[in-house]
Design a protein around this motif. Sequence first.
Motif, PDB file in Angstrom:
ATOM      1  N   LYS A 210       9.589  51.771 -34.288  1.00  9.98           N
ATOM      2  CA  LYS A 210       8.214  51.041 -34.989  1.00  9.98           C
ATOM      3  C   LYS A 210       9.071  50.099 -35.952  1.00  9.98           C
ATOM      4  CE  LYS A 210       5.036  53.776 -37.077  1.00  9.98           C
ATOM      5  NZ  LYS A 210       3.998  54.777 -37.299  1.00  9.98           N
ATOM      6  N   THR A 211       9.934  51.066 -36.949  1.00  8.11           N
ATOM      7  CA  THR A 211      10.376  50.326 -38.110  1.00  8.11           C
ATOM      8  C   THR A 211      11.181  48.950 -37.666  1.00  8.11           C
ATOM      9  OG1 THR A 211      10.671  52.593 -39.076  1.00  8.11           O
ATOM     10  CG2 THR A 211      11.972  50.574 -40.159  1.00  8.11           C
TER      11      THR A 211
ATOM     12  N   LYS B 245       9.373  45.949 -37.786  1.00  6.91           N
ATOM     13  CA  LYS B 245       8.996  45.310 -39.174  1.00  6.91           C
ATOM     14  C   LYS B 245      10.319  44.759 -39.971  1.00  6.91           C
ATOM     15  CE  LYS B 245       4.936  47.114 -38.967  1.00  6.91           C
ATOM     16  NZ  LYS B 245       3.750  46.376 -38.993  1.00  6.91           N
ATOM     17  N   ILE B 246      11.367  44.934 -39.837  1.00 13.15           N
ATOM     18  CA  ILE B 246      12.575  44.623 -40.441  1.00 13.15           C
ATOM     19  C   ILE B 246      13.211  43.339 -39.910  1.00 13.15           C
ATOM     20  CG2 ILE B 246      12.999  46.813 -41.601  1.00 13.15           C
ATOM     21  CD1 ILE B 246      15.326  46.971 -39.444  1.00 13.15           C
ATOM     22  N   ASP B 247      13.950  42.936 -40.657  1.00 15.47           N
ATOM     23  CA  ASP B 247      14.935  41.496 -40.416  1.00 15.47           C
ATOM     24  C   ASP B 247      16.180  42.157 -40.007  1.00 15.47           C
ATOM     25  OD1 ASP B 247      15.225  38.177 -41.449  1.00 15.47           O
ATOM     26  OD2 ASP B 247      17.035  39.728 -40.958  1.00 15.47           O
TER      27      ASP B 247
END
Lengths: 223, 122
Positions: free
Chosen positions: B37-38, B41-43
């Motif tokens: 999930k994370t 959301k991150i680059d």
Amino acid sequence: MDGIFKTPMLGNQDPADFDAVYEPAEDSFLLLDMLEKDHANLMAINPCICLEVGSGSGICITFLAQIVGRSVTYFCTDINLKAVEMTKATAHKNGRSVEPVLCNLADALEHRLEGKVDVLLFNPPYVVTPSDEVACDGIEASWAGGIKGREVTDKFLPKVASLLSPEGAFYLVVIKENDPDDIEELMKGYGFRMKCVGSRRAGREFLSILRFTRQSSRVDTPL
Amino acid sequence: MLTSNIIKGVTKGFPLAINPTKIEVKEVDFNPAFVVKTLTKIDYPALYQAANDVGHGEGLPENIEGDVKENEELLKSLHNALLQVEVIEGELVCPESGRKFPISNGIPNMLLLENEIDNTGQ
């Protein structure tokens, strides 16, 4: 899952720590109670990223972490170093983990968290004071709100639309003097609808917790 | 997740370089669902750079290809970089201005001086 709704223990070392950090009071406890009351809606968002701006002692973000759970990243900011340190300690004491950042409002995070914050908490300095008492650090920064008690809140409100995810919810603590009707109108202009999740009188203050979701959000409130 | 584009004149300010002086690696329960999930959301290139900056890039590919969910080894490396490695002391460095932001007791200090703030509006 026992005890997830318990009030968090605080991470301060001794009572004097609250000379420099806002000690949880009725406003904090009302926010906790209303997050608990709104638990089903919080879970319906299926949060991935939560953020508290001005986390103070850390009681609110820690409570949120307790009731929402572990598969979530919790960011928090404060402009007061002693506050972010205590937030970290409070979370730790309750077996939770938060990512604290010392900064003004959400400044250093807002670009990267654009459209990603699922739950946003802000218990701002809301007390009506002369403008020149609005402070940048120390304990005054936790309560002095300037004209209508809105000067800090009004700086942050325009940022909510860019921070919040499509289904995200923003919880704001206000008192009557902050003029919640005016805040509702302002936020309507940014595409949000407001619901007052709960109110309580505490001494001279008439406190409310306002929740904002996008007009298009499915999270609604037949509570 | 931090940027230094709050500094006047800095437009992107990302990713910040990390100069760690003290790192702790703590044990955190492995939660593959959280990692997956994370990751959305991150680059990822920024995480890759950060993990290598702090000397914990082992097991991380330069790019992520294919289905991460099926790759437990990769998920464990990501878990380590995301959750277990913590910079306790050090500094973050703005890639554009070179401005340094101290990290102390695990907390980055992103406060600016008055003359670094752009007061001319958005």
